[in-house]
Design a protein around this motif. Structure first.
Motif, PDB file in Angstrom:
ATOM      1  N   PHE A 166       0.861  -1.182   0.000  1.00  0.00           N
ATOM      2  CA  PHE A 166       0.000   0.000   0.000  1.00  0.00           C
ATOM      3  C   PHE A 166       0.895   1.228   0.000  1.00  0.00           C
ATOM      4  CE2 PHE A 166      -1.834   3.439   2.552  1.00  0.00           C
ATOM      5  CZ  PHE A 166      -2.958   3.741   1.792  1.00  0.00           C
ATOM      6  N   ILE A 167       0.628   2.160  -0.915  1.00  0.00           N
ATOM      7  CA  ILE A 167       1.470   3.345  -1.059  1.00  0.00           C
ATOM      8  C   ILE A 167       0.615   4.604  -1.138  1.00  0.00           C
ATOM      9  CG2 ILE A 167       3.053   4.565  -2.624  1.00  0.00           C
ATOM     10  CD1 ILE A 167       4.268   1.880  -3.373  1.00  0.00           C
ATOM     11  N   VAL A 168       1.033   5.613  -0.392  1.00  0.00           N
ATOM     12  CA  VAL A 168       0.433   6.944  -0.487  1.00  0.00           C
ATOM     13  C   VAL A 168       1.395   7.817  -1.280  1.00  0.00           C
ATOM     14  CG1 VAL A 168      -0.443   8.944   0.751  1.00  0.00           C
ATOM     15  CG2 VAL A 168      -0.661   6.672   1.769  1.00  0.00           C
ATOM     16  N   GLN A 169       0.880   8.445  -2.334  1.00  0.00           N
ATOM     17  CA  GLN A 169       1.728   9.303  -3.166  1.00  0.00           C
ATOM     18  C   GLN A 169       1.198  10.733  -3.129  1.00  0.00           C
ATOM     19  OE1 GLN A 169       1.836   8.279  -7.345  1.00  0.00           O
ATOM     20  NE2 GLN A 169       3.869   9.170  -7.600  1.00  0.00           N
ATOM     21  N   ASN A 170       2.091  11.664  -2.891  1.00  0.00           N
ATOM     22  CA  ASN A 170       1.708  13.067  -2.858  1.00  0.00           C
ATOM     23  C   ASN A 170       1.312  13.542  -4.252  1.00  0.00           C
ATOM     24  OD1 ASN A 170       1.295  15.577  -1.652  1.00  0.00           O
ATOM     25  ND2 ASN A 170       3.374  16.277  -2.111  1.00  0.00           N
ATOM     26  N   GLY A 171       0.574  14.617  -4.301  1.00  0.00           N
ATOM     27  CA  GLY A 171       0.183  15.192  -5.568  1.00  0.00           C
ATOM     28  C   GLY A 171       1.315  15.965  -6.213  1.00  0.00           C
ATOM     29  N   GLY A 172       1.032  16.504  -7.394  1.00  0.00           N
ATOM     30  CA  GLY A 172       2.032  17.283  -8.112  1.00  0.00           C
ATOM     31  C   GLY A 172       1.519  18.667  -8.432  1.00  0.00           C
ATOM     32  N   GLY A 173       0.868  19.299  -7.474  1.00  0.00           N
ATOM     33  CA  GLY A 173       0.279  20.611  -7.710  1.00  0.00           C
ATOM     34  C   GLY A 173      -1.234  20.522  -7.737  1.00  0.00           C
ATOM     35  N   ALA A 174      -1.863  21.665  -8.017  1.00  0.00           N
ATOM     36  CA  ALA A 174      -3.329  21.747  -7.971  1.00  0.00           C
ATOM     37  C   ALA A 174      -4.000  20.806  -8.960  1.00  0.00           C
ATOM     38  CB  ALA A 174      -3.759  23.179  -8.239  1.00  0.00           C
ATOM     39  N   SER A 175      -3.363  20.566 -10.111  1.00  0.00           N
ATOM     40  CA  SER A 175      -3.996  19.736 -11.137  1.00  0.00           C
ATOM     41  C   SER A 175      -3.805  18.242 -10.894  1.00  0.00           C
ATOM     42  CB  SER A 175      -3.431  20.104 -12.521  1.00  0.00           C
ATOM     43  OG  SER A 175      -2.041  19.837 -12.566  1.00  0.00           O
ATOM     44  N   THR A 176      -2.911  17.881  -9.985  1.00  0.00           N
ATOM     45  CA  THR A 176      -2.649  16.472  -9.696  1.00  0.00           C
ATOM     46  C   THR A 176      -2.741  16.229  -8.194  1.00  0.00           C
ATOM     47  OG1 THR A 176      -1.107  16.419 -11.568  1.00  0.00           O
ATOM     48  CG2 THR A 176      -1.059  14.547 -10.052  1.00  0.00           C
ATOM     49  N   PRO A 177      -3.889  15.741  -7.710  1.00  0.00           N
ATOM     50  CA  PRO A 177      -4.062  15.515  -6.274  1.00  0.00           C
ATOM     51  C   PRO A 177      -3.286  14.296  -5.800  1.00  0.00           C
ATOM     52  CG  PRO A 177      -5.956  14.706  -7.468  1.00  0.00           C
ATOM     53  CD  PRO A 177      -5.078  15.387  -8.478  1.00  0.00           C
ATOM     54  N   PRO A 178      -3.172  14.097  -4.494  1.00  0.00           N
ATOM     55  CA  PRO A 178      -2.520  12.888  -3.985  1.00  0.00           C
ATOM     56  C   PRO A 178      -3.310  11.649  -4.391  1.00  0.00           C
ATOM     57  CG  PRO A 178      -3.650  14.038  -2.227  1.00  0.00           C
ATOM     58  CD  PRO A 178      -3.679  14.948  -3.408  1.00  0.00           C
ATOM     59  N   SER A 179      -2.713  10.486  -4.231  1.00  0.00           N
ATOM     60  CA  SER A 179      -3.399   9.248  -4.594  1.00  0.00           C
ATOM     61  C   SER A 179      -2.952   8.107  -3.696  1.00  0.00           C
ATOM     62  CB  SER A 179      -3.129   8.890  -6.068  1.00  0.00           C
ATOM     63  OG  SER A 179      -1.738   8.880  -6.329  1.00  0.00           O
ATOM     64  N   LEU A 180      -3.823   7.115  -3.583  1.00  0.00           N
ATOM     65  CA  LEU A 180      -3.536   5.900  -2.823  1.00  0.00           C
ATOM     66  C   LEU A 180      -3.432   4.748  -3.808  1.00  0.00           C
ATOM     67  CD1 LEU A 180      -6.135   6.238   0.122  1.00  0.00           C
ATOM     68  CD2 LEU A 180      -3.882   7.320  -0.112  1.00  0.00           C
ATOM     69  N   HIS A 181      -2.454   3.860  -3.594  1.00  0.00           N
ATOM     70  CA  HIS A 181      -2.237   2.731  -4.498  1.00  0.00           C
ATOM     71  C   HIS A 181      -2.091   1.429  -3.708  1.00  0.00           C
ATOM     72  CE1 HIS A 181      -0.960   5.654  -7.656  1.00  0.00           C
ATOM     73  NE2 HIS A 181      -0.245   6.215  -6.694  1.00  0.00           N
ATOM     74  N   VAL A 182      -2.488   0.334  -4.342  1.00  0.00           N
ATOM     75  CA  VAL A 182      -2.096  -1.003  -3.901  1.00  0.00           C
ATOM     76  C   VAL A 182      -1.519  -1.704  -5.120  1.00  0.00           C
ATOM     77  CG1 VAL A 182      -2.800  -3.240  -2.997  1.00  0.00           C
ATOM     78  CG2 VAL A 182      -3.838  -1.164  -2.082  1.00  0.00           C
ATOM     79  N   PHE A 183      -0.275  -2.195  -4.999  1.00  0.00           N
ATOM     80  CA  PHE A 183       0.391  -2.935  -6.070  1.00  0.00           C
ATOM     81  C   PHE A 183       0.644  -4.362  -5.607  1.00  0.00           C
ATOM     82  CE2 PHE A 183       1.873   1.488  -6.522  1.00  0.00           C
ATOM     83  CZ  PHE A 183       1.586   1.748  -7.851  1.00  0.00           C
ATOM     84  N   TRP A 184       0.496  -5.317  -6.505  1.00  0.00           N
ATOM     85  CA  TRP A 184       0.871  -6.693  -6.182  1.00  0.00           C
ATOM     86  C   TRP A 184       1.136  -7.487  -7.450  1.00  0.00           C
ATOM     87  CZ3 TRP A 184      -4.107  -5.057  -6.452  1.00  0.00           C
ATOM     88  CH2 TRP A 184      -5.059  -5.880  -7.067  1.00  0.00           C
ATOM     89  N   LYS A 185       1.815  -8.641  -7.289  1.00  0.00           N
ATOM     90  CA  LYS A 185       2.131  -9.521  -8.403  1.00  0.00           C
ATOM     91  C   LYS A 185       1.358 -10.822  -8.242  1.00  0.00           C
ATOM     92  CE  LYS A 185       6.688  -7.519  -9.242  1.00  0.00           C
ATOM     93  NZ  LYS A 185       8.135  -7.745  -9.438  1.00  0.00           N
ATOM     94  N   GLN A 186       0.719 -11.241  -9.335  1.00  0.00           N
ATOM     95  CA  GLN A 186      -0.109 -12.452  -9.338  1.00  0.00           C
ATOM     96  C   GLN A 186      -0.283 -12.895 -10.784  1.00  0.00           C
ATOM     97  OE1 GLN A 186      -3.878 -11.727  -7.415  1.00  0.00           O
ATOM     98  NE2 GLN A 186      -4.415 -13.875  -7.244  1.00  0.00           N
ATOM     99  N   ASP A 187      -0.375 -14.188 -11.025  1.00  0.00           N
ATOM    100  CA  ASP A 187      -0.548 -14.710 -12.393  1.00  0.00           C
ATOM    101  C   ASP A 187       0.647 -14.359 -13.282  1.00  0.00           C
ATOM    102  OD1 ASP A 187      -3.303 -15.338 -11.633  1.00  0.00           O
ATOM    103  OD2 ASP A 187      -3.754 -13.232 -12.015  1.00  0.00           O
ATOM    104  N   GLY A 188       1.795 -14.030 -12.685  1.00  0.00           N
ATOM    105  CA  GLY A 188       2.930 -13.606 -13.480  1.00  0.00           C
ATOM    106  C   GLY A 188       2.774 -12.202 -14.032  1.00  0.00           C
ATOM    107  N   LEU A 189       1.827 -11.449 -13.491  1.00  0.00           N
ATOM    108  CA  LEU A 189       1.526 -10.096 -13.949  1.00  0.00           C
ATOM    109  C   LEU A 189       1.560  -9.117 -12.769  1.00  0.00           C
ATOM    110  CD1 LEU A 189      -1.518 -11.073 -16.191  1.00  0.00           C
ATOM    111  CD2 LEU A 189       0.711 -10.305 -17.048  1.00  0.00           C
ATOM    112  N   ASN A 190       1.546  -7.827 -13.094  1.00  0.00           N
ATOM    113  CA  ASN A 190       1.544  -6.768 -12.087  1.00  0.00           C
ATOM    114  C   ASN A 190       0.179  -6.102 -12.046  1.00  0.00           C
ATOM    115  OD1 ASN A 190       4.610  -6.164 -11.196  1.00  0.00           O
ATOM    116  ND2 ASN A 190       4.576  -6.795 -13.342  1.00  0.00           N
ATOM    117  N   TYR A 191      -0.462  -6.139 -10.898  1.00  0.00           N
ATOM    118  CA  TYR A 191      -1.770  -5.523 -10.731  1.00  0.00           C
ATOM    119  C   TYR A 191      -1.652  -4.245  -9.897  1.00  0.00           C
ATOM    120  CZ  TYR A 191      -3.935  -9.843 -12.382  1.00  0.00           C
ATOM    121  OH  TYR A 191      -4.311 -10.914 -13.144  1.00  0.00           O
TER     122      TYR A 191
END
Length: 231
Positions: A166-191
């Protein structure tokens, strides 16, 4: 053993067996959330050959109705945008995304990126509240380094044998707000599962309700049966 004791023993045995039967784990194949039904065929037809997509059985990340839209224009990634309006390409409609990729430099970068501390975020907030003309050169550099910075990174378990981050990423100014992500690997792929916003700048922490909702969505995706390409 007398007759009364025998009958009592039989009753107790039946009760135990009955309880065991009722509590026996049942196999349930959950289906993707109904919001995805209109685009299942599009997913099968457009996902790259050899890839699979996983859809959550429930989507509880917004108080407003969301509309999924197949997106194939992101290089190296097959994605579904979750928008607040149907067939909308404006950034104002975008709320979240679920995606799959063969390789993901974006995910790898966020997994290894230096964590921008809560103390620094509080300093950034104080600087932004001041008159821009009073900022020093070092303060300006701090503001620049905070753009799109990783603010939190936590390892989570999505299902036995499948771990994510789980990752919290800061925004990049007024046009790009912060975001929350979940990354994982499964089936030999990246989700990945991502939602816009979800960060409390006053306390410099992720909003717990949105963090939990996103992680639950990712857990549901990881547990669902994969949707294969029709090609």
């Amino acid at each position: 053993m007398n007759r009364k004791q025998s009958i009592l023993g039989i009753m107790l045995s039946c009760a135990v067996l009955g309880a065991c039967y009722l509590t026996k784990p049942q196999t349930v194949n959950a289906a993707p959330a109904s919001m995805f039904t209109p685009i299942i065929r599009d997913i099968k037809n457009q996902i790259p050959r050899g890839w699979v997509m996983r859809l959550p059985s429930s989507v509880n990340i917004s108080n407003t109705k969301l509309y999924p839209q197949v997106i194939t224009t992101i290089p190296g990634e097959f994605a579904l945008f979750l928008n607040s309006q149907p067939n909308c390409m404006s950034r104002s409609c975008y709320f979240g995304v679920i995606a799959v990729a063969k390789y993901s430099e974006y995910a790898d970068n966020l997994r290894s990126k230096h964590i921008f501390s809560k103390t620094y975020m509080q300093r950034v907030r104080a600087i932004r509240q001041r008159d821009p003309q009073t900022r020093t050169e070092s303060e300006i550099k701090l503001l620049i380094s905070s753009d799109m910075a990783v603010l939190e990174r936590t390892t989570i378990t999505l299902k036995p044998g499948i771990q994510g981050v789980f990752i919290v990423q800061n925004g990049g100014g007024a046009s790009t707000p912060p975001s929350l992500h979940v990354f994982w690997k499964q089936d030999g792929l990246n989700y990945r599962a991502t939602i816009k916003g979800g960060f409390d700048y006053d306390r410099s922490v992720a909003i717990q309700s949105q963090k939990s909702a996103l992680i639950n969505l990712a857990i549901s995706m990881a547990k669902e049966s994969p949707i294969k390409s029709a090609n």
